[in-house]
Design an enzyme around this catalytic site. Structure first.
Site, PDB file in Angstrom:
ATOM      1  N   VAL A 146      23.366 -13.282 -18.944  1.00  0.00           N
ATOM      2  CA  VAL A 146      24.459 -12.923 -19.862  1.00  0.00           C
ATOM      3  C   VAL A 146      24.483 -11.424 -20.144  1.00  0.00           C
ATOM      4  CG1 VAL A 146      24.589 -15.198 -20.964  1.00  0.00           C
ATOM      5  CG2 VAL A 146      22.987 -13.492 -21.861  1.00  0.00           C
TER       6      VAL A 146
ATOM      7  N   HIS B 173      41.685   0.312  14.737  1.00  0.00           N
ATOM      8  CA  HIS B 173      42.039  -1.086  14.992  1.00  0.00           C
ATOM      9  C   HIS B 173      41.073  -1.678  16.011  1.00  0.00           C
ATOM     10  CE1 HIS B 173      44.376  -4.696  15.680  1.00  0.00           C
ATOM     11  NE2 HIS B 173      44.225  -4.489  16.983  1.00  0.00           N
TER      12      HIS B 173
HETATM   13  P1  NAD Z   1      27.349  -9.266 -16.541  1.00  0.00           P
HETATM   14  O1  NAD Z   1      27.755  -8.474 -17.696  1.00  0.00           O
HETATM   15  O2  NAD Z   1      27.812  -8.906 -15.184  1.00  0.00           O
HETATM   16  O3  NAD Z   1      27.789 -10.778 -16.738  1.00  0.00           O
HETATM   17  C1  NAD Z   1      27.440 -11.518 -17.865  1.00  0.00           C
HETATM   18  C2  NAD Z   1      28.391 -12.700 -17.953  1.00  0.00           C
HETATM   19  O4  NAD Z   1      27.906 -13.567 -18.954  1.00  0.00           O
HETATM   20  C3  NAD Z   1      29.814 -12.289 -18.337  1.00  0.00           C
HETATM   21  O5  NAD Z   1      30.722 -12.938 -17.489  1.00  0.00           O
HETATM   22  C4  NAD Z   1      29.927 -12.777 -19.769  1.00  0.00           C
HETATM   23  O6  NAD Z   1      31.238 -13.128 -20.142  1.00  0.00           O
HETATM   24  C5  NAD Z   1      28.998 -13.993 -19.751  1.00  0.00           C
HETATM   25  N1  NAD Z   1      28.461 -14.365 -21.038  1.00  0.00           N
HETATM   26  C6  NAD Z   1      28.051 -13.559 -22.046  1.00  0.00           C
HETATM   27  N2  NAD Z   1      27.621 -14.310 -23.088  1.00  0.00           N
HETATM   28  C7  NAD Z   1      27.763 -15.609 -22.721  1.00  0.00           C
HETATM   29  C8  NAD Z   1      27.501 -16.845 -23.362  1.00  0.00           C
HETATM   30  N3  NAD Z   1      27.020 -16.896 -24.603  1.00  0.00           N
HETATM   31  N4  NAD Z   1      27.759 -17.991 -22.690  1.00  0.00           N
HETATM   32  C9  NAD Z   1      28.262 -17.949 -21.424  1.00  0.00           C
HETATM   33  N5  NAD Z   1      28.536 -16.799 -20.780  1.00  0.00           N
HETATM   34  C10 NAD Z   1      28.282 -15.645 -21.414  1.00  0.00           C
HETATM   35  O7  NAD Z   1      25.749  -9.330 -16.640  1.00  0.00           O
HETATM   36  P2  NAD Z   1      24.669  -9.837 -15.586  1.00  0.00           P
HETATM   37  O8  NAD Z   1      25.295 -10.642 -14.526  1.00  0.00           O
HETATM   38  O9  NAD Z   1      23.571 -10.423 -16.408  1.00  0.00           O
HETATM   39  O10 NAD Z   1      24.167  -8.484 -14.967  1.00  0.00           O
HETATM   40  C11 NAD Z   1      23.562  -7.471 -15.804  1.00  0.00           C
HETATM   41  C12 NAD Z   1      23.869  -6.101 -15.321  1.00  0.00           C
HETATM   42  O11 NAD Z   1      23.251  -5.868 -14.075  1.00  0.00           O
HETATM   43  C13 NAD Z   1      25.344  -5.885 -15.157  1.00  0.00           C
HETATM   44  O12 NAD Z   1      25.739  -4.895 -16.065  1.00  0.00           O
HETATM   45  C14 NAD Z   1      25.534  -5.418 -13.766  1.00  0.00           C
HETATM   46  O13 NAD Z   1      26.265  -4.228 -13.728  1.00  0.00           O
HETATM   47  C15 NAD Z   1      24.138  -5.199 -13.205  1.00  0.00           C
HETATM   48  N6  NAD Z   1      24.121  -5.813 -11.881  1.00  0.00           N
HETATM   49  C16 NAD Z   1      24.881  -5.245 -10.910  1.00  0.00           C
HETATM   50  C17 NAD Z   1      24.943  -5.818  -9.659  1.00  0.00           C
HETATM   51  C18 NAD Z   1      25.807  -5.203  -8.613  1.00  0.00           C
HETATM   52  O14 NAD Z   1      26.203  -4.062  -8.780  1.00  0.00           O
HETATM   53  N7  NAD Z   1      26.111  -5.882  -7.531  1.00  0.00           N
HETATM   54  C19 NAD Z   1      24.235  -6.969  -9.378  1.00  0.00           C
HETATM   55  C20 NAD Z   1      23.486  -7.537 -10.391  1.00  0.00           C
HETATM   56  C21 NAD Z   1      23.434  -6.935 -11.643  1.00  0.00           C
END
Ligand code: NAD
Ligand code: FAD
Length: 466
Positions: free
Chosen positions: A270, A444
């Protein structure tokens, strides 16, 4: 007591890159890291291991399901050796972190292992095997972040886990219940779905990847559903209980009805929170905001002018490349240069397959701010390259200013769009118009032709191949 021009605390992509840039600019630099390996979250328990598992699980799924259509027949069953997959992942991580050791040596940066804690605003003690006290003209705090949770969840790291444990599983879950349909939940959810787990994603908002463009959420939901991932959107998690073998997540759906999901593992994804414990910020007098982030001005300076902070521990996107840019910027500021970061043009990528990549404003943001814009969208399915590889899901969507045609946002879903987004970043850094992109030759057959076609659609609604 050793004295430095700069002491960097934390060796993630923010900290180690900043240390390199400081050294390149002639400063006597030390890097402090509490763990034995360098590279921080990204290299050890983030970007790199997750991408290694995404690639391995993709090969497994292709071998099981997609080779036959290419006329490749596998004799006998395709079996999974999870321990070997994890061993390979660990090998990739260790090769990559050793690369950072090499870079520190090459740049003559002193590396000190131990927890760095301020004694006052000019002195830091490194609590490692021995205690070492350092003074410096400038400090750069790059201590990153750690997983966030919900107040009622007990992360026992056995049944209720974070991304760190999910990257080192010893068995494939039977049913992985994921709380949070953001980047971590979807990337790791896809890994275990491919390896055979039932995967359920419980998301609070009415769509997954809620900060990205709505069209991307819709397309990725469609594709992941086809792959068997189950979504429980607009669900409010109320509780998580676990015993030795099982975990039950209780949530309320849109209508207020209780829903229970029972699995063998629950991944809590989350979001992440800044990591400042044990740093002694109070002793240095460094201010923190109500979200626990170290407060910084536009120059990434804290309220104590010679102490800077960068990366996940400050405001903004929690991304490795954002941390790197900030690390370089601070080094150059200390050296008296005038660097600048365009935060609007930090791309965001989700490394599922198809990949998802974005830069600039989403359609929802443009609508909210009342900007008049044009849209052009082109489906990957219409490309010869996509048909050749069989990667037909996704699209490129371009948003440009209604009057000037300047690119405002580029949003993609599809094969290799994590790499394709760089073209959009370059174009937008040079303030190109959609027509500029539309008139450039694109090789292409490539996936990049979708960028040209979407730009043609945005400019004059005249794509060539649909
Ligand atoms: P995130 O912020 O991407 O997603 C968290 C999700 O949890 C959101 O969709 C949110 O709405 C949901 N959420 C929040 N509270 C909730 C609840 N009580 N019940 C249900 N859903 C809830 O966070 P993440 O996936 O934990 O990742 C953390 C960080 O790590 C992110 O900021 C991301 O930028 C970074 N990360 C980046 C990458 C990438 O660049 N490919 C990959 C992994 C992580
Ligand atoms: P970190 O990488 O967190 O490094 C901070 C370092 O500081 C750590 O090594 C920590 O041990 C050390 N430290 C903390 N306190 C102290 C102290 N007091 N003394 C000494 N050392 C200390 N981002 C992307 O851009 N692309 C991705 O594909 C991607 N995938 C991810 C996948 C996962 C599973 C996770 C969890 C994250 C992912 N991220 C990704 C996010 C990325 O890892 C972070 O944005 C990035 O690591 C932040 O870099 P940083 O330098 O600010 O901090």
């Amino acid at each position: 007591m050793s004295n430095y021009d700069v002491v960097v605390i934390g060796s993630g992509p923010g900290g180690y890159v900043s240390a390199i840039r400081c050294a390149q600019l002639g400063m006597k630099t030390a890097l402090v890291e509490k763990y034995d390996t360098l590279g921080g979250t990204c290299l050890n328990v983030g970007c790199i291991p997750s991408k290694a598992l995404l690639d391995s699980s993709h090969h497994y799924e292709d071998t099981q399901k997609h080779l036959e259509e290419h006329g490749i027949e596998v004799q006998g069953p395709v079996t999974l050796n999870l321990a070997k997959m994890m061993e390979r992942k660990s090998g990739v991580v260790s090769q990559t972190t050793k690369g950072i050791d090499f870079l520190m040596d090459k740049n003559k940066i002193d590396v000190l292992h131990g927890i760095g804690a301020f004694d006052d605003k000019n002195t830091l003690t490194v609590h490692g095997k021995e205690k070492q006290t350092l003074t410096a003209k400038h400090f750069i705090i790059a201590t990153g972040s750690k997983p966030a949770s919900l107040p009622f969840i007990n992360i026992d790291k056995k049944r209720v886990i974070t991304s760190t444990e999910a990257l080192s599983m010893t068995e494939v879950p039977m049913h992985l219940v994921i709380i949070g349909g953001g980047v971590i939940g979807l990337e790791l959810g896809q890994v275990y779905r491919r390896l055979g787990a039932e995967v359920s994603v419980v998301e609070y908002m009415d769509r997954i990847i809620p900060t990205m463009d709505g069209a991307q959420s819709k397309e990725l939901t469609k594709v992941l559903k086809k792959q068997g991932v189950k979504f429980f959107l607009s669900h409010q998690v109320q509780g998580v209980s676990s015993d030795k073998n099982e975990v039950t997540v209780t949530a309320l759906d849109k209508k207020g009805q209780e829903v229970q999901l029972t699995g063998d593992y629950c991944l809590v994804s989350v979001g992440r929170k800044p990591y400042i414990e044990g740093l002694g910020l109070d002793k240095a007098g460094v201010a923190v905001n109500e979200r626990g982030q170290i407060q910084v001005n536009d120059h990434l300076q804290t309220n104590i002018a010679h102490i800077y902070a960068i990366g996940d521990v400050v405001r903004g996107a929690m991304l490795a490349h954002k941390a790197e840019e900030e690390g370089v910027m601070v080094a150059e500021l200390i050296a008296g240069q005038k660097p600048h970061i365009n935060y609007n043009l930090i791309p965001g990528v989700v490394y599922t397959w198809p990949e998802v990549a974005s830069v600039g404003q989403t359609e929802e943001q443009l609508q909210a701010s009342g900007v008049a814009y044009k849209t052009g969208q082109f489906p990957m399915r219409a490309l010869g390259r996509s048909r050749a590889s069989g990667d037909v899901d996704g699209f490129v969507k371009i948003l440009s200013d209604a009057k000037t045609d300047e690119l405002l946002g580029v949003h993609m879903v599809g094969a290799r769009v994590a790499d394709l987004i760089a073209e959009a970043v370059t174009a937008m850094e040079f303030r190109a118009s959609a027509e500029d992109l539309a008139r450039m030759s694109h090789a292409h057959p490539t996936y990049a032709e979708a960028v040209k076609e979407a730009a043609l659609a945005a400019t004059e609604n005249r794509p060539l191949h649909i």
